[in-house]
Write an enzyme that holds these catalytic residues in place. Structure first.
Site, mmCIF file in Angstrom:
data_model
loop_
_atom_site.group_PDB
_atom_site.id
_atom_site.type_symbol
_atom_site.label_atom_id
_atom_site.label_comp_id
_atom_site.label_asym_id
_atom_site.label_seq_id
_atom_site.Cartn_x
_atom_site.Cartn_y
_atom_site.Cartn_z
ATOM 1 N N LYS A 67 78.787 82.827 47.429
ATOM 2 C CA LYS A 67 79.580 81.671 47.006
ATOM 3 C C LYS A 67 78.674 80.451 46.892
ATOM 4 C CE LYS A 67 83.807 83.500 47.160
ATOM 5 N NZ LYS A 67 84.777 83.488 46.034
ATOM 6 N N LYS B 42 92.804 89.844 39.767
ATOM 7 C CA LYS B 42 93.307 89.799 41.144
ATOM 8 C C LYS B 42 94.760 90.282 41.127
ATOM 9 C CE LYS B 42 89.592 87.641 42.859
ATOM 10 N NZ LYS B 42 89.621 86.224 43.216
#
Length: 336
Positions: free
Chosen positions: A154, A251
């Site tokens: 990230k 997702k």
């Protein structure tokens, strides 16, 4: 059919930080559907970015209890089409319900979910393991804590290249970068050049979700593939991503479950887009559902349960990126 809904608070091993937030716990909704002594399980986690809470999901499902519990023999596709109009504004709740119903349906057929779909699991991709934003020292420490073949890192800080440069000194693993909408056009194009030298495989959602002109520009000039995440939420978004991204990260929680997720994967393949499914820090309930889609995917990010201090369920197990299915039918999930 009986509907049971329950909230769990999932505690994380480490504070998990991305470009827009930090969390230590993850509230999650578990849905159980019971029929003739068999249970199916589904999950959806809360998410402030999409303004979804567990109490909201529970309220919406409880309001539909008579309709849900009247269902019994519908296929998962028929069940999803029936319930979708009522939950258009809460796809997270629809996801948890769809996962539970699909799991239950396969169990009643006496098959693992991938068997019910006629998928073969010989060439399943490995899952990455996510390193959240922290100090460089802490990120190195978290990486060393769990040696892994693929890391998702990230980013979205003022020292992104320095972070990856330092991490690279400690592993030969494949790197994937997720900036969670934290970069601009020039930053993305320039960072891609440097990150490619550091063994990065692709960039995930570097810029804001709705900036389609910027995505098109980066698509043309980036030396690394760009994968959509926040720009690809529901089925209609897949076509928009064509010629703006090189692939899509679907997702299940955002699109409304396995049923639409499968359709999105098929559509992406037809458009020549790479296919990926990601997680939202679910327990093994949600992660085990993702596992049955692996035969259709190029990439997968299903490390959610690995980030937890304590899992609430048994299901698939993951060792050094490789996924091993549970013994049971359906998704194979059992609650602890």
């Amino acid at each position: 059919m009986k509907l049971i809904v329950k909230e769990y608070i999932l505690k994380l091993k480490h504070t998990f930080t991305i470009s827009r937030e930090s969390i230590d716990v993850q509230p999650s909704l578990i849905v159980e559907l019971q029929s003739n002594g068999i249970s199916g399980y589904g999950e959806a986690t809360s998410n402030p970015y999409y303004n979804i809470t567990v109490p909201m999901m529970m309220a919406d499902l409880n309001n539909l209890r008579p309709i849900i519990e009247a269902c019994e023999n519908e296929t998962p596709e028929e069940f999803w089409q029936l319930i979708h109009p009522y939950l258009k504004q809460n796809m997270f709740a629809l996801c948890a319900l769809d996962l539970a119903y699909t799991d239950l349906y396969a169990r009643k057929k006496g098959k693992k979910l991938y068997e019910y779909w006629n998928y073969t699991t010989d060439n399943n991709p490995l899952t990455d393991y996510t390193i959240g934003i922290a100090s460089i020292e802490k990120m190195v420490s978290k990486m060393k804590e769990l040696p892994w073949p693929i890391y998702k890192i990230k980013l979205g800080t003022h020292e992104d290249i320095a972070i990856v440069t330092e991490l690279r000194k400690h592993t030969d693993a494949i790197f994937r970068i997720d900036a969670n909408c934290g970069w601009g056009i020039e930053e993305t194009i320039n960072n891609a050049v440097e990150l490619k030298k550091l063994g990065v495989e692709f960039l995930e959602q570097p810029m804001k979700a709705d900036n389609w002109e910027a995505h098109r520009e980066v698509f043309k000039y980036s030396v690394l593939p760009i994968i959509a995440d926040e720009s690809c939420i529901i089925e209609e978004d897949v076509a928009k991503c064509h010629n703006h991204f090189h692939g899509v990260n679907i997702k299940l929680v955002k699109c409304g479950g396995l049923t639409p997720g499968k359709r999105m994967i098929e559509q992406a393949k037809q458009l020549g887009l790479k296919t990926m499914v990601g997680c939202m820090t679910e327990s093994s309930v949600g992660i085990s559902a993702i596992a049955h889609l692996l035969p259709q995917l190029d990439y997968v990010d299903m490390d959610g349960a690995l980030l937890l201090a304590e899992d609430i369920a048994n299901g698939v197990t993951i060792k050094e990126g490789k996924i091993y299915y549970a013994e049971g039918n359906g998704t194979g999930v059992t609650l602890k």
